[in-house]
Design a protein around this motif. Structure first.
Motif, PDB file in Angstrom:
ATOM      1  N   ALA A  91       0.819  -1.212   0.000  1.00  0.00           N
ATOM      2  CA  ALA A  91       0.000   0.000   0.000  1.00  0.00           C
ATOM      3  C   ALA A  91       0.854   1.263   0.000  1.00  0.00           C
ATOM      4  CB  ALA A  91      -0.932   0.006   1.210  1.00  0.00           C
ATOM      5  N   SER A  92       2.010   1.216   0.665  1.00  0.00           N
ATOM      6  CA  SER A  92       2.874   2.395   0.751  1.00  0.00           C
ATOM      7  C   SER A  92       3.751   2.570  -0.481  1.00  0.00           C
ATOM      8  CB  SER A  92       3.765   2.295   1.991  1.00  0.00           C
ATOM      9  OG  SER A  92       4.737   1.276   1.828  1.00  0.00           O
ATOM     10  N   GLY A  93       3.795   1.550  -1.347  1.00  0.00           N
ATOM     11  CA  GLY A  93       4.661   1.616  -2.513  1.00  0.00           C
ATOM     12  C   GLY A  93       6.046   1.053  -2.286  1.00  0.00           C
ATOM     13  N   VAL A 113      -7.828   1.075   2.354  1.00  0.00           N
ATOM     14  CA  VAL A 113      -6.505   0.942   1.764  1.00  0.00           C
ATOM     15  C   VAL A 113      -6.676   0.421   0.333  1.00  0.00           C
ATOM     16  CG1 VAL A 113      -4.250  -0.172   1.962  1.00  0.00           C
ATOM     17  CG2 VAL A 113      -5.518   0.449   4.032  1.00  0.00           C
ATOM     18  N   PRO A 114      -6.116   1.089  -0.678  1.00  0.00           N
ATOM     19  CA  PRO A 114      -6.389   0.751  -2.083  1.00  0.00           C
ATOM     20  C   PRO A 114      -5.572  -0.423  -2.613  1.00  0.00           C
ATOM     21  CG  PRO A 114      -4.923   2.628  -2.001  1.00  0.00           C
ATOM     22  CD  PRO A 114      -5.266   2.307  -0.562  1.00  0.00           C
ATOM     23  N   VAL A 115      -5.779  -1.590  -2.008  1.00  0.00           N
ATOM     24  CA  VAL A 115      -5.107  -2.802  -2.471  1.00  0.00           C
ATOM     25  C   VAL A 115      -6.138  -3.743  -3.068  1.00  0.00           C
ATOM     26  CG1 VAL A 115      -3.160  -2.649  -0.883  1.00  0.00           C
ATOM     27  CG2 VAL A 115      -5.258  -3.819  -0.160  1.00  0.00           C
ATOM     28  N   VAL A 116      -5.660  -4.634  -3.944  1.00  0.00           N
ATOM     29  CA  VAL A 116      -6.575  -5.540  -4.619  1.00  0.00           C
ATOM     30  C   VAL A 116      -5.878  -6.877  -4.842  1.00  0.00           C
ATOM     31  CG1 VAL A 116      -5.862  -4.626  -6.866  1.00  0.00           C
ATOM     32  CG2 VAL A 116      -8.047  -5.826  -6.665  1.00  0.00           C
ATOM     33  N   ALA A 117      -6.611  -7.966  -4.642  1.00  0.00           N
ATOM     34  CA  ALA A 117      -6.091  -9.299  -4.910  1.00  0.00           C
ATOM     35  C   ALA A 117      -6.177  -9.571  -6.406  1.00  0.00           C
ATOM     36  CB  ALA A 117      -6.879 -10.357  -4.141  1.00  0.00           C
TER      37      ALA A 117
END
Length: 372
Positions: A91-93, A113-117
């Motif tokens: 998420a933080s890069g 939090v802009p995460v995706v599987a």
């Protein structure tokens, strides 16, 4: 070891940067035979690789057997302190991708939090309740008034143990006591010494103990655990947009590695020694290979279909809506998320068709031809 559903949602707000450390990978900027500069992918690992687990079956094999080179990829790795920290690194890069527990992914998404599987990994539920051979405990109902040993109260074994006894109509808060016992010899001593009446561990942990000559009797899991998903590959939304092709090639190389590992876990384990020599703990590979191969074989069984031969394995990384629903229901009951996730936000399977576009027979042939 397997880190299945161990991540707690509370840690998502913590910064992961302080826990990151280099642990391997290739040299950035390397080129393929044509001189084309390889793309670099940064992968976060949820814990240091000191034993046979997912990074061996996927990354180590992909690197040592040339699957990453075939995809013109360089992969660097960083260690983090658990799945929550690994997802936070993505998420933080700080990392592009990580194989993380769905609990951490869904909890992160619930917090915005802009995460995706983008692809599944472990597909078969690995947690089991075990007793000593000859124990009078032969079903979940027999656990009433008993003590169950869990890795820790913060680990995935605790919600599993509670759910297991709930299936038998027991009250997990009143009818059983959960006792932290760790894993390995510590857990075995707790069972054999009568500190606990049963254990709630994952299959790899039991395999490690059984390789010392010990035996367990296992209780049957209820149907509620069929289809619950755990480790999946996770990226940040904008990373997916910017590096879609490279992420696809990374998945393809990883799934090639997993297929190779299913065919020849011993060769895969030796690849693991080459990439992560800390696994050997200063010992000789030949002294460890037999047991480590069996432990890796147990992990691979959790990530491949229960039936059929490797040549029939297909649709690597697929997760059905039903499986997502069962996973979310389990995590809600465990208190790790509070509501059903928006699958369109948390799951993107658009890479999987291309990630599965490889010659499985060639991979199987390579694994079969490998000699140590």
């Amino acid at each position: 070891m397997n880190r299945i559903l161990r991540a707690g949602a509370a840690g998502l707000a913590l910064a992961a940067m302080g826990s990151l450390g280099a642990c391997g990978g290739g040299d950035p900027g390397s080129a393929d035979a044509s001189g084309q500069k390889a793309d670099t992918i940064q992968m976060a690992i949820a814990s240091a690789v000191i034993g046979p687990k997912e990074e061996v079956a996927t990354f180590s094999v992909a690197k040592e057997e040339g699957f990453l080179a075939e995809e013109n990829l360089t992969v660097k790795t960083i260690n983090t302190d658990g799945s929550v920290a690994a997802v936070q690194a993505v998420a933080s890069g700080s990392a592009d991708i990580t194989p993380a527990d769905t609990s951490a992914v869904l909890a992160a998404r619930e917090k915005g939090v802009p995460v995706v599987a983008v692809g599944g990994l472990v597909q078969n539920w690995p947690w089991r309740i075990a007793t000593a051979p000859g124990s009078a405990i032969t079903s979940a109902g027999d656990l009433k008034g008993k003590k169950i040993g869990v890795i820790s109260l913060a680990s995935g074994s605790a919600p599993f143990a509670r759910s297991f006894v709930e299936d038998a109509g027991l009250d997990p808060e009143k009818d059983v006591d959960l006792v932290p016992v760790g894993v390995g010899s510590q857990a075995l001593s707790a069972l054999e010494g009568g500190k606990v009446d049963a254990l709630a561990l994952y299959t790899q942990a039991y395999t490690t103990i059984e390789l010392t000559g010990k035996k367990f009797a296992y209780l049957e899991n209820g149907a509620r655990f069929d289809g619950i998903r755990s480790l999946s590959y996770v990226v940040r939304e904008d990373t997916l947009a910017k590096k879609k092709d490279a992420i696809t090639r990374f998945l393809r190389a990883s799934y090639k590695g997993l297929l190779f590992s299913a065919v020849n876990p011993e060769a895969a384990m030796r690849d693991g020694y080459a990439v992560f020599p800390a696994i050997l703990s200063g010992q000789k590979a030949d002294d460890r290979i037999k047991n480590d191969t069996e432990i890796l074989r147990t992990w691979v069984a959790s990530a491949t279909p229960r039936e059929g031969e490797p040549a029939s394995f297909g649709s690597w990384g697929a997760i059905s809506d039903q499986e997502w629903g069962k996973t979310a229901d389990y995590l809600k009951a465990a208190g790790q998320i509070t509501k059903a996730p928006d699958l369109k936000a948390v799951w993107n399977d658009s890479l999987l068709e291309d990630a599965n576009d490889f010659d499985a027979a060639a991979v199987i042939g390579k694994a079969g031809a490998t000699t140590d």
